[in-house]
Each structure stands twice: as structure tokens, then as C-alpha cells.
Design an enzyme around this catalytic site. Structure first.
Site, PDB file in Angstrom:
ATOM      1  N   CYS A 126    -103.408  32.257 -34.304  1.00 25.99           N
ATOM      2  CA  CYS A 126    -104.456  33.242 -34.082  1.00 25.99           C
ATOM      3  C   CYS A 126    -105.614  33.084 -35.068  1.00 25.99           C
ATOM      4  CB  CYS A 126    -103.864  34.646 -34.125  1.00 25.99           C
ATOM      5  SG  CYS A 126    -102.666  34.917 -32.795  1.00 25.99           S
ATOM      6  N   GLU A 129    -103.937  38.584 -30.396  1.00 26.53           N
ATOM      7  CA  GLU A 129    -105.298  38.183 -30.737  1.00 26.53           C
ATOM      8  C   GLU A 129    -105.877  37.232 -29.674  1.00 26.53           C
ATOM      9  OE1 GLU A 129    -103.046  38.795 -34.673  1.00 26.53           O
ATOM     10  OE2 GLU A 129    -102.631  38.066 -32.642  1.00 26.53           O
ATOM     11  N   HIS A 161    -100.049  35.645 -27.730  1.00 30.46           N
ATOM     12  CA  HIS A 161    -100.245  36.537 -28.863  1.00 30.46           C
ATOM     13  C   HIS A 161    -101.375  37.522 -28.585  1.00 30.46           C
ATOM     14  CE1 HIS A 161     -98.182  33.837 -32.105  1.00 30.46           C
ATOM     15  NE2 HIS A 161     -97.512  33.856 -30.962  1.00 30.46           N
ATOM     16  N   CYS A 186    -101.269  35.005 -37.383  1.00 28.26           N
ATOM     17  CA  CYS A 186    -100.513  33.794 -37.684  1.00 28.26           C
ATOM     18  C   CYS A 186    -101.460  32.590 -37.650  1.00 28.26           C
ATOM     19  CB  CYS A 186     -99.401  33.629 -36.664  1.00 28.26           C
ATOM     20  SG  CYS A 186    -100.007  33.234 -35.002  1.00 28.26           S
TER      21      CYS A 186
END
Length: 223
Positions: free
Chosen positions: A96, A67, A65, A93
Site C-alpha cells: 500500500c 488502501e 487491501h 504495508c
């Protein structure tokens, strides 16, 4: 919709540039940056779930992801990141949000809400999380919210075109009707192949989307 790239603060420019790179490489269009108290960028990251090996630390993995990639790019201990901020083009999410807490970063900004997986509601949700005073602000500037939400919608529609209704879009539609309508306009009028064929950079892409925003929301052509 009048749009000037220069109106966006520099951290947002850097984050959306990462999201656009992810989008053009066929990955989920999310970008993120970590900045210090003076606004200096310490780390950049983008979603690499569908990205070939390259600059992203995590790629071709469901944990790749944006982040996480941005936070992993920061070579400082957690104790030195309390005054730093994470900017993400999409509401983080659960994965993260956990990474933000464990990183030492204390401020989070996100451009577009995610009614499906967005997890800022986890802020302070447990005794442990309450010990770390992370604060979140979002959605971001309206122009950025529309663009980031629309290209994410277009990506989902294109990726799941042959798999029936997408549960993410089903959740987004009642919560973010304008953004979904704009993304549907991009998808139906071939925004993705046009941007690739013409080699659009992120500034050109944002201008095209936002200048055609009113037309898209009325069901007519964008770009």
C-alpha cells in the site's frame, strides 16, 4: 474513556466505517478514504481479502487491501492528486505504501501503528521514492488508535485461535501492550458475535470498546 463520535474528523469517520464493514463481513478490519484539499471524499475502500463479491473493486484476493480499493475508486489522474490525502485505519504495508507513491497522493494519515507490516519507514528510502515528497502522520487520535488496533487484534486472535501463536500478535504485544490487552479482552468476552447479534453500527461499537477500555486493561469484562 469519554468518547463522542462527533469528535472525530469526517475523513476518520468514513475510514473507520469502512473498517467496521470489513470486520463485520469477516475480512481484515482496515478501512481507507481519499480526500481532496477541501476534505471531500473522492474514494472509499476496505480490505476485501475475505469479502464476497460486492462493492469492493478487489476482493477474495491477497492484494485486496483497503488502501488499494480506496485509491482505485478515485477517477482522477495522478497529477490531480498531489493535494489529496489518504486516511487509513492501519499503518500501510509495503504494497500500500507503493500504491500511495504511484497514485499521486502526497499525504498519508494512519490511525494505528502496525509493528509487523507497517512500512512508513519506506518514505524516501530509494532515489526514486525521494523524488516524490510523500509525508505521513500517525498514529491518529487515541480513541481511534485504540479501537482500530483492538478490533484488528481481536480479528487475528479469532482467526488464528486454532493455529497456535499468531506471529503478528507476537510482534504487536511488546510494542502495543495496551492495544493487545484490549483486543484480548474483546476476544475473550465474545465482542464479535455480540456485535453481530445485536446489529451494532460503528458508533455503538466504538462507544462499547472505549467505555470499557479501562476495565479491559485491568483484565475484566468489556461490553
Amino acid at each position: 474513556m469519554a468518547f463522542r463520535w462527533s469528535d472525530l474528523p469526517f475523513p476518520w469517520q468514513a475510514a473507520v466505517e469502512q473498517a467496521w464493514t470489513a470486520y463485520r463481513t469477516g475480512s481484515v478490519p482496515v478501512g481507507a478514504v481519499v480526500v481532496d484539499a477541501e476534505g471531500v471524499i473522492l474514494g472509499r475502500g476496505r480490505n476485501g481479502m475475505e469479502e464476497p463479491p460486492g462493492e469492493s473493486r478487489l476482493y477474495r484476493h491477497h492484494l485486496a487491501h483497503a488502501e488499494l480499493n480506496a485509491l482505485l475508486a478515485v477517477a482522477r489522474p495522478a497529477s490531480e492528486l498531489h493535494a489529496c490525502s489518504l486516511y487509513s485505519t492501519l499503518e500501510p504495508c509495503p504494497l500500500c505504501m507503493g500504491a500511495v507513491y504511484m497514485s499521486g497522493v502526497r499525504s498519508l494519515y494512519y490511525a494505528a501503528s502496525d509493528p509487523h507490516a507497517g512500512s512508513v519507514n519506506l518514505l524516501g528510502a530509494t532515489p526514486y521514492l525521494s523524488l516524490k515528497p510523500v509525508a505521513a502522520w500517525g498514529p491518529g487520535p487515541r480513541s481511534l488508535e485504540l479501537f482500530c488496533g483492538a478490533i484488528h487484534t481481536e480479528y487475528r486472535l479469532r482467526r488464528h485461535a486454532h493455529n497456535g501463536a499468531d506471529p503478528v500478535i507476537a510482534r504487536w504485544r511488546p510494542a502495543l501492550p495496551e492495544i493487545v490487552a484490549l483486543g484480548e479482552g474483546l476476544y475473550s468476552h465474545g465482542f464479535y458475535p455480540t456485535a453481530g447479534k445485536e446489529g451494532w453500527d460503528v458508533q455503538t461499537a466504538m462507544a462499547a470498546v472505549l467505555e470499557g477500555c479501562d476495565l479491559a486493561l485491568n483484565g475484566r469484562r468489556v461490553a
